[in-house]
Design a protein around this motif. Structure first.
Motif, PDB file in Angstrom:
ATOM      1  N   VAL A 253       2.108   9.168   3.864  1.00  8.00           N
ATOM      2  CA  VAL A 253       2.554  10.546   4.035  1.00  8.00           C
ATOM      3  C   VAL A 253       1.833  11.089   5.257  1.00  8.00           C
ATOM      4  O   VAL A 253       0.630  10.909   5.413  1.00  8.00           O
ATOM      5  CB  VAL A 253       2.216  11.387   2.783  1.00  8.00           C
ATOM      6  CG1 VAL A 253       2.484  12.863   3.029  1.00  8.00           C
ATOM      7  CG2 VAL A 253       3.012  10.881   1.586  1.00  8.00           C
ATOM      8  N   GLU A 254       2.591  11.740   6.144  1.00  4.08           N
ATOM      9  CA  GLU A 254       2.018  12.351   7.347  1.00  4.08           C
ATOM     10  C   GLU A 254       2.162  13.863   7.268  1.00  4.08           C
ATOM     11  O   GLU A 254       3.188  14.363   6.819  1.00  4.08           O
ATOM     12  CB  GLU A 254       2.736  11.869   8.604  1.00  4.08           C
ATOM     13  CG  GLU A 254       2.479  10.453   8.970  1.00  4.08           C
ATOM     14  CD  GLU A 254       3.023  10.116  10.342  1.00  4.08           C
ATOM     15  OE1 GLU A 254       2.373   9.325  11.026  1.00  4.08           O
ATOM     16  OE2 GLU A 254       4.085  10.639  10.730  1.00  4.08           O
TER      17      GLU A 254
ATOM     18  N   ASP B   8       1.225  12.589  -4.208  1.00  2.79           N
ATOM     19  CA  ASP B   8       1.493  12.877  -2.794  1.00  2.79           C
ATOM     20  C   ASP B   8       2.987  12.808  -2.488  1.00  2.79           C
ATOM     21  O   ASP B   8       3.503  13.613  -1.699  1.00  2.79           O
ATOM     22  CB  ASP B   8       0.739  11.895  -1.897  1.00  2.79           C
ATOM     23  CG  ASP B   8      -0.764  12.080  -1.964  1.00  2.79           C
ATOM     24  OD1 ASP B   8      -1.219  13.221  -2.214  1.00  2.79           O
ATOM     25  OD2 ASP B   8      -1.487  11.087  -1.788  1.00  2.79           O
ATOM     26  N   LEU B   9       3.691  11.875  -3.084  1.00  2.00           N
ATOM     27  CA  LEU B   9       5.144  11.785  -2.886  1.00  2.00           C
ATOM     28  C   LEU B   9       5.859  12.952  -3.555  1.00  2.00           C
ATOM     29  O   LEU B   9       6.825  13.490  -3.012  1.00  2.00           O
ATOM     30  CB  LEU B   9       5.666  10.447  -3.401  1.00  2.00           C
ATOM     31  CG  LEU B   9       5.206   9.230  -2.608  1.00  2.00           C
ATOM     32  CD1 LEU B   9       5.617   7.943  -3.314  1.00  2.00           C
ATOM     33  CD2 LEU B   9       5.762   9.260  -1.193  1.00  2.00           C
TER      34      LEU B   9
ATOM     35  N   GLU C 131       0.846  -1.184   0.000  1.00  2.00           N
ATOM     36  CA  GLU C 131       0.000   0.000   0.000  1.00  2.00           C
ATOM     37  C   GLU C 131       0.885   1.239   0.000  1.00  2.00           C
ATOM     38  O   GLU C 131       1.720   1.418   0.902  1.00  2.00           O
ATOM     39  CB  GLU C 131      -0.878  -0.024   1.246  1.00  2.00           C
ATOM     40  CG  GLU C 131      -1.871   1.087   1.325  1.00  2.00           C
ATOM     41  CD  GLU C 131      -2.688   1.009   2.612  1.00  2.00           C
ATOM     42  OE1 GLU C 131      -3.062   2.088   3.100  1.00  2.00           O
ATOM     43  OE2 GLU C 131      -2.916  -0.096   3.123  1.00  2.00           O
ATOM     44  N   ILE C 132       0.739   2.081  -1.026  1.00  2.00           N
ATOM     45  CA  ILE C 132       1.586   3.268  -1.157  1.00  2.00           C
ATOM     46  C   ILE C 132       0.731   4.494  -1.440  1.00  2.00           C
ATOM     47  O   ILE C 132      -0.372   4.388  -1.963  1.00  2.00           O
ATOM     48  CB  ILE C 132       2.632   3.100  -2.281  1.00  2.00           C
ATOM     49  CG1 ILE C 132       1.949   2.790  -3.614  1.00  2.00           C
ATOM     50  CG2 ILE C 132       3.658   2.063  -1.939  1.00  2.00           C
ATOM     51  CD1 ILE C 132       2.882   2.760  -4.792  1.00  2.00           C
TER      52      ILE C 132
ATOM     53  N   GLU D 137       5.899  17.467   8.250  1.00  2.00           N
ATOM     54  CA  GLU D 137       5.596  16.593   7.125  1.00  2.00           C
ATOM     55  C   GLU D 137       6.583  15.449   7.154  1.00  2.00           C
ATOM     56  O   GLU D 137       7.743  15.620   7.556  1.00  2.00           O
ATOM     57  CB  GLU D 137       5.717  17.343   5.795  1.00  2.00           C
ATOM     58  CG  GLU D 137       4.719  18.458   5.636  1.00  2.00           C
ATOM     59  CD  GLU D 137       4.991  19.353   4.441  1.00  2.00           C
ATOM     60  OE1 GLU D 137       5.925  19.076   3.650  1.00  2.00           O
ATOM     61  OE2 GLU D 137       4.268  20.355   4.297  1.00  2.00           O
ATOM     62  N   GLY D 138       6.137  14.284   6.736  1.00  2.00           N
ATOM     63  CA  GLY D 138       7.039  13.146   6.715  1.00  2.00           C
ATOM     64  C   GLY D 138       6.418  11.936   6.062  1.00  2.00           C
ATOM     65  O   GLY D 138       5.290  11.961   5.575  1.00  2.00           O
ATOM     66  N   LEU D 139       7.185  10.867   6.079  1.00  2.00           N
ATOM     67  CA  LEU D 139       6.797   9.602   5.474  1.00  2.00           C
ATOM     68  C   LEU D 139       7.032   8.496   6.493  1.00  2.00           C
ATOM     69  O   LEU D 139       8.070   8.479   7.160  1.00  2.00           O
ATOM     70  CB  LEU D 139       7.649   9.350   4.227  1.00  2.00           C
ATOM     71  CG  LEU D 139       7.336   8.124   3.391  1.00  2.00           C
ATOM     72  CD1 LEU D 139       5.979   8.263   2.719  1.00  2.00           C
ATOM     73  CD2 LEU D 139       8.416   7.935   2.322  1.00  2.00           C
TER      74      LEU D 139
END
Length: 119
Positions: free
Chosen positions: A78-79, A8-9, A2-3, A86-88
């Protein structure tokens, strides 16, 4: 695996990824995202089909950390937390492994608790 959506990336890393092979398009093949924050930068590479990722951190263009072959990955997310985070997050298929967290804003940071608490 699941990506997040490619868009979004691209938003998170503020740019399009580079492909390892020009004839392979998302999500097939290795795709690399590069992000700079001042003197710190990160190179995040992912092969969604293979379920693996690579992370390199740089300070003043000198590689200071490299984590390779993070696999098998089960999920990426993605958070975004207010006011300015922001982060992953990368989760492994094995639930006993802690997730890897790559912060991209306000600064670049990498966190991974290799063992769960109490182990």
């Amino acid at each position: 695996m699941e990506i997040p959506e490619l868009a979004d990336l691209i938003w998170l890393f503020e740019g399009e990824p580079e492909r390892q092979h020009d004839d392979l398009h998302w999500p097939v093949g290795l795709h690399s995202f590069h992000l700079n924050r001042g003197a710190t930068s990160v190179l995040f590479s992912i092969d969604p089909v293979a379920g693996e990722a690579y992370i390199s951190l740089y300070a003043d263009e000198e590689e200071i950390a490299y984590v390779s072959r993070l696999r098998p990955l089960g999920r990426l997310a993605v958070e975004q937390h207010q006011p300015d985070y922001e982060g992953l997050v990368l989760w492994f298929r094995d639930p006993s492994k802690e997730p890897v967290r790559l912060q991209t804003k306000p600064s670049i940071r990498l966190a991974w608790d290799v063992n769960s608490l109490g182990e």
